[in-house]
Design an enzyme around this catalytic site. Structure first.
Site, mmCIF file in Angstrom:
data_model
loop_
_atom_site.group_PDB
_atom_site.id
_atom_site.type_symbol
_atom_site.label_atom_id
_atom_site.label_comp_id
_atom_site.label_asym_id
_atom_site.label_seq_id
_atom_site.Cartn_x
_atom_site.Cartn_y
_atom_site.Cartn_z
ATOM 1 N N ASP A 165 39.433 57.988 -15.223
ATOM 2 C CA ASP A 165 41.162 58.296 -15.402
ATOM 3 C C ASP A 165 41.354 59.449 -15.496
ATOM 4 O OD1 ASP A 165 44.181 57.805 -14.697
ATOM 5 O OD2 ASP A 165 43.596 55.807 -14.674
ATOM 6 N N HIS A 188 40.970 62.051 -13.259
ATOM 7 C CA HIS A 188 41.991 62.260 -12.725
ATOM 8 C C HIS A 188 43.051 63.412 -12.685
ATOM 9 C CE1 HIS A 188 42.603 57.695 -11.461
ATOM 10 N NE2 HIS A 188 41.176 58.608 -10.780
#
Ligand SMILES: *[C@@H]1O[C@H](CO)[C@@H](O)[C@H](O)[C@H]1NC(C)=O
Ligand SMILES: *[C@@H]1O[C@H](CO)[C@@H](O)[C@H](O)[C@H]1NC(C)=O
Length: 342
Positions: A165, A188
């Protein structure tokens, strides 16, 4: 406190709470600490935390040991990815949380497979994180590397984060954050936000992301806010940033919503101003390499694009910049060409 080398210790959810008498405390982790394998061990406890330091000042946590969150058992039952599973869970433990701590440091540790966020910094002042490695599979859900909120003076440097993430996510009520010499990916990217979800007054100031390399991440440097938000994000510097095959290398998204397009437009917005992108190089996997999608209600102002060279990951393709209500100027070479309004 010493966690000796050459051993693996199974530690149940545990909180170390201050205030403490000494002005400095050293916590040395040389061995390996593993979390219980099953959510059962959290029965009757806060399911969002594993190891907690709360209200401890002058704490230094040092390696060269390892913290293993053994997250797989949680990833398999998280509602985020298993919505239809009976008994799915919304919340899973963070490996290590620093809550209301001043003058703390965390260094030389390998943190792997967190059930959710790996490291959480909340309500702290003056935090140094360095020489850390954070690793989880690319597909693990909601496993941010480091999440910071309500904290001031946080320095993250010489750290390697591949968590699946956000490598680092910066929440509300934060200021004077410095992220330098960090490798990010897979994951991310580095995010400010999401902010303003409940229509609150956002306050984020002086965020610096310098000499950070992104490898194959799904975003690069991102600011994301909800339309209902108010307040400001002010004074952001992205400098000497490198992207390798990154989707959305530069992105401001002021239309963040749990379902894309599912949030109504409002007459509010978080005001984003004084954001500098300087010395940005590398390759973009997406066509829109620079995406400044600002609030329709509250414009972004004083954006500076200074010396930017972003090429497509696949030679022959084209990259572009896209602006919506974004004002500012450019300097030096800017490729793709700036779309800012003067
Ligand atoms: C980028 O990540 C890939 C794996 O996804 C890895 O093989 C490669 O060595 C990395 N490149 C750099 C320069 O770190
Ligand atoms: C900007 O946000 C709107 C609303 O979510 C979206 O429809 C649009 O595609 C976005 N623009 C770009 C270039 O991503």
């Amino acid at each position: 406190m010493l966690v000796p080398d050459g051993n693996t210790f199974l530690v149940h959810p545990m909180a170390f709470a201050g205030p403490c008498k000494p002005t400095s405390i050293s916590f040395l982790i040389s061995g390996i600490i593993i979390a219980p394998n099953s959510p059962e061990s959290w029965k009757g406890r806060n399911q969002g935390r594993w190891l907690i330091f709360k209200g401890v000042d002058g704490l230094s946590v040092d390696g060269p040991g390892m913290l293993d969150g053994r997250g797989k058992g949680w990833w398999d039952i998280l509602c985020a990815t298993h919505r239809h599973l009976p008994g799915c869970v919304k919340l899973a433990p963070t490996v290590i949380s620093f809550l209301q701590c001043n003058k703390v440091s965390l260094s030389n540790i390998l943190v792997v497979d967190s059930p959710q966020t790996h490291i959480l910094i909340t309500g702290c002042n003056n935090v140094v994180i360095r020489y850390l490695s954070i690793k989880s599979p690319e597909t693990s859900p909601n496993t941010d590397g480091i999440h910071i909120s309500s904290s001031h003076g946080v320095f993250i440097h010489n750290t390697n984060i591949g968590s699946g993430d956000d490598c680092v996510s910066i929440g509300d009520h934060t200021s004077d954050i410095y992220i330098t010499d960090v490798d990010c990916g897979p994951g991310h990217g580095v995010s400010i936000g999401s902010l303003g979800r409940s229509g609150n007054e956002v306050k984020v100031d002086n965020i610096n992301v310098i000499r950070v390399r992104f490898n194959k991440t799904t975003n690069g440097v991102r600011i994301k806010t909800w339309q209902v938000g108010r307040g400001h994000v002010r004074g952001v510097l992205y400098e000497d940033v490198n992207f390798m095959d990154v989707s959305n290398p530069i992105i401001i998204d002021q239309y963040y919503c749990d379902v894309r397009g599912g949030c109504e437009s409002t007459r509010t917005g978080v005001q984003i101003s004084d954001v500098r992108y300087a010395g940005i190089f590398g390759t973009s996997k997406s066509k829109v390499a620079i995406n400044l999608n600002c609030s329709q209600a509250v414009a972004c102002t004083d954006i500076l694009l200074d010396t930017i060279l972003l090429a497509p990951s696949t030679p022959g393709k084209k990259v572009i910049s896209s602006c919506n209500n974004a004002y500012g100027s450019s300097a030096g070479i800017v490729e793709p060409e700036s779309c800012l309004l003067e």
